[in-house]
Write a protein that holds these residues in place. Structure first.
Motif, PDB file in Angstrom:
ATOM      1  N   LYS A 103       0.691  -1.095  -0.124  1.00 53.54           N
ATOM      2  CA  LYS A 103      -0.326   0.293  -0.240  1.00 53.54           C
ATOM      3  C   LYS A 103       0.709   1.013   0.117  1.00 53.54           C
ATOM      4  CE  LYS A 103      -3.986   2.623   2.604  1.00 53.54           C
ATOM      5  NZ  LYS A 103      -4.676   2.082   3.710  1.00 53.54           N
ATOM      6  N   ASP A 104       2.055   0.821   0.590  1.00 48.85           N
ATOM      7  CA  ASP A 104       2.624   2.544   0.603  1.00 48.85           C
ATOM      8  C   ASP A 104       3.899   2.284   0.748  1.00 48.85           C
ATOM      9  OD1 ASP A 104       4.323   5.043   1.840  1.00 48.85           O
ATOM     10  OD2 ASP A 104       3.178   4.775   3.891  1.00 48.85           O
ATOM     11  N   GLU A 107       6.925   2.753   3.589  1.00 47.60           N
ATOM     12  CA  GLU A 107       6.651   1.890   5.192  1.00 47.60           C
ATOM     13  C   GLU A 107       7.857   0.759   4.397  1.00 47.60           C
ATOM     14  OE1 GLU A 107       2.558   1.813   6.743  1.00 47.60           O
ATOM     15  OE2 GLU A 107       3.182  -0.342   5.515  1.00 47.60           O
TER      16      GLU A 107
END
Length: 125
Positions: A103-104, A107
């Protein structure tokens, strides 16, 4: 391929654009001993960083498997479900737990690289 590590002893290897493979580290499988059962996450489900995605049970103990970064589960390792000892025999290869869509990427980038993880393990031994 780029591999990163978590303080909870999961590894995550970047595969393609925003896709990755996740498993437990050599250190984790050494600490657990002979793995006898794994509970894998549900394909299609999204998790946040740090969420429990499964369980590893060994002759010594049971341990949670955590989501290293936020994302969606795209595949689980059915071979591991059928032969949990793969987590001991080849934790960084055929003993992978699941694949995910990231998702990111920030991270992912924030996780430890190999030298930082080795330093972390030695400091917390």
């Amino acid at each position: 391929m780029t591999v990163k590590y978590t303080p909870e002893h999961e590894w995550i290897q970047l595969e393609e654009h925003e896709a990755a493979v996740v498993g437990i580290t050599l250190h984790a499988q050494d600490a657990l001993g002979d793995v006898v059962f794994v509970d894998l996450p549900e394909v299609g489900r999204s998790y946040n960083k740090g969420d429990v995605t499964g369980v590893v049970e060994s002759v010594k103990a049971a341990a949670d498997v955590y989501m290293p970064i936020a994302g969606e589960i795209t595949e689980v390792n059915e071979d591991l479900r059928n032969d949990p000892s793969l987590a001991n025999k080849d934790p960084m290869g055929n003993g992978w737990f699941f694949k995910m869509r990231i998702k990111d990427m920030g991270e992912f980038d924030a996780l430890m690289d190999e030298p930082a993880y080795q330093k972390f393990v030695k400091a917390n031994a």
